[in-house]
Design a protein around this motif. Structure first.
Motif, PDB file in Angstrom:
ATOM      1  N   ASN A  62       5.974   1.642   7.807  1.00 22.90           N
ATOM      2  CA  ASN A  62       6.205   1.418   6.379  1.00 22.90           C
ATOM      3  C   ASN A  62       7.675   1.139   6.098  1.00 22.90           C
ATOM      4  N   GLN A  63       8.557   1.914   6.727  1.00 23.47           N
ATOM      5  CA  GLN A  63       9.985   1.723   6.499  1.00 23.47           C
ATOM      6  C   GLN A  63      10.471   0.402   7.059  1.00 23.47           C
ATOM      7  N   ALA A  64       9.901  -0.041   8.167  1.00 26.75           N
ATOM      8  CA  ALA A  64      10.316  -1.309   8.757  1.00 26.75           C
ATOM      9  C   ALA A  64      10.060  -2.471   7.811  1.00 26.75           C
ATOM     10  N   ALA A  65       8.982  -2.401   7.019  1.00 23.56           N
ATOM     11  CA  ALA A  65       8.694  -3.476   6.069  1.00 23.56           C
ATOM     12  C   ALA A  65       9.775  -3.549   5.001  1.00 23.56           C
ATOM     13  N   TYR A  66      10.208  -2.404   4.481  1.00 22.07           N
ATOM     14  CA  TYR A  66      11.271  -2.397   3.473  1.00 22.07           C
ATOM     15  C   TYR A  66      12.614  -2.778   4.080  1.00 22.07           C
ATOM     16  N   SER A  67      12.909  -2.224   5.242  1.00 17.25           N
ATOM     17  CA  SER A  67      14.208  -2.484   5.853  1.00 17.25           C
ATOM     18  C   SER A  67      14.347  -3.943   6.275  1.00 17.25           C
ATOM     19  N   SER A  68      13.236  -4.585   6.645  1.00 20.60           N
ATOM     20  CA  SER A  68      13.324  -5.989   7.042  1.00 20.60           C
ATOM     21  C   SER A  68      13.777  -6.865   5.888  1.00 20.60           C
ATOM     22  N   GLU A  69      13.362  -6.534   4.679  1.00 19.96           N
ATOM     23  CA  GLU A  69      13.811  -7.300   3.521  1.00 19.96           C
ATOM     24  C   GLU A  69      15.287  -7.062   3.237  1.00 19.96           C
ATOM     25  N   ILE A  70      15.763  -5.851   3.500  1.00 22.54           N
ATOM     26  CA  ILE A  70      17.190  -5.572   3.347  1.00 22.54           C
ATOM     27  C   ILE A  70      18.003  -6.359   4.362  1.00 22.54           C
ATOM     28  N   VAL A  71      17.524  -6.371   5.610  1.00 24.04           N
ATOM     29  CA  VAL A  71      18.215  -7.135   6.654  1.00 24.04           C
ATOM     30  C   VAL A  71      18.187  -8.625   6.329  1.00 24.04           C
ATOM     31  N   ARG A  72      17.063  -9.109   5.849  1.00 26.35           N
ATOM     32  CA  ARG A  72      16.953 -10.535   5.517  1.00 26.35           C
ATOM     33  C   ARG A  72      17.909 -10.896   4.380  1.00 26.35           C
ATOM     34  N   ALA A  73      18.019 -10.016   3.374  1.00 30.66           N
ATOM     35  CA  ALA A  73      18.952 -10.278   2.284  1.00 30.66           C
ATOM     36  C   ALA A  73      20.391 -10.317   2.788  1.00 30.66           C
ATOM     37  N   GLY A  74      20.710  -9.424   3.724  1.00 33.35           N
ATOM     38  CA  GLY A  74      22.053  -9.451   4.297  1.00 33.35           C
ATOM     39  C   GLY A  74      22.316 -10.709   5.087  1.00 33.35           C
ATOM     40  N   MET A  75      21.320 -11.181   5.812  1.00 32.79           N
ATOM     41  CA  MET A  75      21.489 -12.397   6.589  1.00 32.79           C
ATOM     42  C   MET A  75      21.655 -13.614   5.685  1.00 32.79           C
ATOM     43  N   THR A 125       0.841  -1.196   0.000  1.00 34.44           N
ATOM     44  CA  THR A 125       0.000   0.000   0.000  1.00 34.44           C
ATOM     45  C   THR A 125       0.875   1.244   0.000  1.00 34.44           C
ATOM     46  N   PRO A 126       0.440   2.310  -0.675  1.00 33.29           N
ATOM     47  CA  PRO A 126       1.264   3.535  -0.737  1.00 33.29           C
ATOM     48  C   PRO A 126       1.454   4.145   0.647  1.00 33.29           C
ATOM     49  N   VAL A 127       2.626   4.718   0.848  1.00 27.77           N
ATOM     50  CA  VAL A 127       2.908   5.325   2.140  1.00 27.77           C
ATOM     51  C   VAL A 127       1.991   6.521   2.392  1.00 27.77           C
ATOM     52  N   LEU A 128       1.587   7.225   1.329  1.00 26.52           N
ATOM     53  CA  LEU A 128       0.675   8.357   1.508  1.00 26.52           C
ATOM     54  C   LEU A 128      -0.672   7.890   2.059  1.00 26.52           C
ATOM     55  N   VAL A 129      -1.155   6.750   1.576  1.00 32.71           N
ATOM     56  CA  VAL A 129      -2.413   6.201   2.089  1.00 32.71           C
ATOM     57  C   VAL A 129      -2.268   5.829   3.559  1.00 32.71           C
ATOM     58  N   GLN A 130      -1.144   5.245   3.919  1.00 35.44           N
ATOM     59  CA  GLN A 130      -0.916   4.873   5.312  1.00 35.44           C
ATOM     60  C   GLN A 130      -0.864   6.108   6.212  1.00 35.44           C
ATOM     61  N   ILE A 131      -0.245   7.173   5.730  1.00 41.49           N
ATOM     62  CA  ILE A 131      -0.182   8.408   6.519  1.00 41.49           C
ATOM     63  C   ILE A 131      -1.588   8.955   6.769  1.00 41.49           C
ATOM     64  N   VAL A 132      -2.414   8.976   5.730  1.00 37.04           N
ATOM     65  CA  VAL A 132      -3.778   9.502   5.882  1.00 37.04           C
ATOM     66  C   VAL A 132      -4.595   8.612   6.805  1.00 37.04           C
ATOM     67  N   LEU A 133      -4.430   7.290   6.703  1.00 34.73           N
ATOM     68  CA  LEU A 133      -5.181   6.377   7.573  1.00 34.73           C
ATOM     69  C   LEU A 133      -4.824   6.592   9.037  1.00 34.73           C
ATOM     70  N   TRP A 134      -3.541   6.738   9.334  1.00 32.98           N
ATOM     71  CA  TRP A 134      -3.145   6.996  10.714  1.00 32.98           C
ATOM     72  C   TRP A 134      -3.620   8.380  11.167  1.00 32.98           C
ATOM     73  N   GLY A 135      -3.629   9.343  10.262  1.00 30.68           N
ATOM     74  CA  GLY A 135      -4.109  10.670  10.634  1.00 30.68           C
ATOM     75  C   GLY A 135      -5.594  10.710  10.920  1.00 30.68           C
ATOM     76  N   TYR A 136      -6.360   9.842  10.238  1.00 32.36           N
ATOM     77  CA  TYR A 136      -7.817   9.797  10.422  1.00 32.36           C
ATOM     78  C   TYR A 136      -8.238   8.629  11.301  1.00 32.36           C
ATOM     79  N   LEU A 137      -7.334   8.144  12.151  1.00 37.20           N
ATOM     80  CA  LEU A 137      -7.663   7.001  13.007  1.00 37.20           C
ATOM     81  C   LEU A 137      -8.811   7.318  13.956  1.00 37.20           C
TER      82      LEU A 137
END
Length: 317
Positions: free
Chosen positions: A160-173, A108-120
């Motif tokens: 959102n960043q944790a999802a991307y960074s986890s794949e980077i960490v997994r690739a390194g592992m 999902t786009p990060v902009l959509v996630q920002i709006v969803l958290w803002g309108y929680l």
């Protein structure tokens, strides 16, 4: 008897490359022309750029942008390590939950996630801690009081960043040889200790370069928080330009600050890459400071050369 003299040495003449200089001159000419046209444009009010470059509102936006970037990157990196460990776990529940988390937040786009958290607050009027399906409530608070625009922005960018960074960490592992894990287990190390002290330090060589790029992306993605009225750099500039109608000039101010911050943040990434890349190459390339020192040292006069002498080879009978 053959006589060896320095006069018999071959003079190496460097290969001439005229097209290299011609292409360099063409590129320099195009850059100079672009800068000249941009600097002499009558539609740009450059004094306004200088006036607002260090405006207190702009500086407060810069400070908030850096705060959001650093907090989001630190927390998301820690969360990414946990998610990557869950993805690599043999436990199907942990692996499945981690996969679903990465799938949902990367899909999902990060902009959509920002709006969803803002309108929680539109979904949940209150956040309550108690016993489900009963009237027992231990703690309750209004959602808009707890999830302010700043908190919503931090949550959206971090998760959102944790999802991307986890794949980077997994690739390194995954890049670490499996024998390292087996050797650690044979020495009696626990899986967590092996992950933290053996596998992760070796994977850092693969992890750091893309994580540095993610840090730069995070810095720029903070501008998306303007949709929920977080007073970061871009939001402050938009508010100023809405009052004085100098949109382009304020965009130049924002661009200058973003370029400055990305340049500063690139410095620690460079030295971290050198530190964790020490075991992969015998001779590391010189740093910019070392290159400058070498350039100055090369201009210093060296010791006088020894006088030339002719050597006669005597061949015995």
């Amino acid at each position: 008897m053959p006589v060896l003299s320095t006069e018999d040495d071959v003079d190496a003449v460097p290969l001439r490359r005229p097209w290299r200089w011609i292409s360099a001159l063409v590129v320099i000419a195009l850059v100079v022309a672009f800068v000249y046209v941009f600097a002499t444009n009558k539609n740009l009010d450059w004094p306004v750029v200088g006036e607002f470059l260090f405006d207190p509102r702009i500086l407060s936006g810069v400070g908030l942008t850096l705060f959001i970037t650093l907090v989001s990157m630190v927390v998301s990196t820690l969360l990414a390590i946990i998610v990557a460990a869950m993805r690599l776990s043999s436990n199907p529940v942990l692996s499945g939950v981690a996969w679903f988390y990465v799938w949902a937040f990367r899909g999902t786009p990060v902009l959509v996630q920002i709006v969803l958290w803002g309108y929680l607050g539109l979904l949940f009027e209150k956040i309550t801690l108690g016993v489900p399906m009963t009237d027992v409530v231990f703690w309750s608070i209004d959602t808009n009081t707890l999830i302010t625009p700043l908190v919503a922005g931090l949550l959206a960018l971090t998760l959102n960043q944790a999802a991307y960074s986890s794949e980077i960490v997994r690739a390194g592992m995954v890049s670490v040889d499996e024998g390292q894990r087996e050797a650690a287990y044979s020495l009696g190390m626990s899986p967590l200790y092996t992950f933290r002290r053996v596998l992760l330090p070796q994977a850092m060589r693969v992890i750091i370069p893309p994580m540095g790029n993610e840090l730069i992306s995070m810095l720029k993605n903070t501008s998306l928080l303007s949709v929920i009225a977080v007073l970061e750099l871009y939001t402050q500039a938009s508010m100023i330009s809405a009052a004085n109608l100098k949109q382009v000039e304020l965009l130049i101010v924002v661009s200058i600050w973003y370029l400055f911050m990305t340049s500063v943040l690139s410095v620690p990434q460079y030295y971290l890459e050198r530190r964790f890349g020490r075991g992969t190459t015998r001779n590391l390339p010189p740093t910019p400071i070392q290159r400058v020192k070498a350039m100055f040292n090369s201009r210093k006069p060296g010791p006088a050369p020894a006088p030339e002498t002719n050597f006669v080879e005597v061949v015995g009978e």
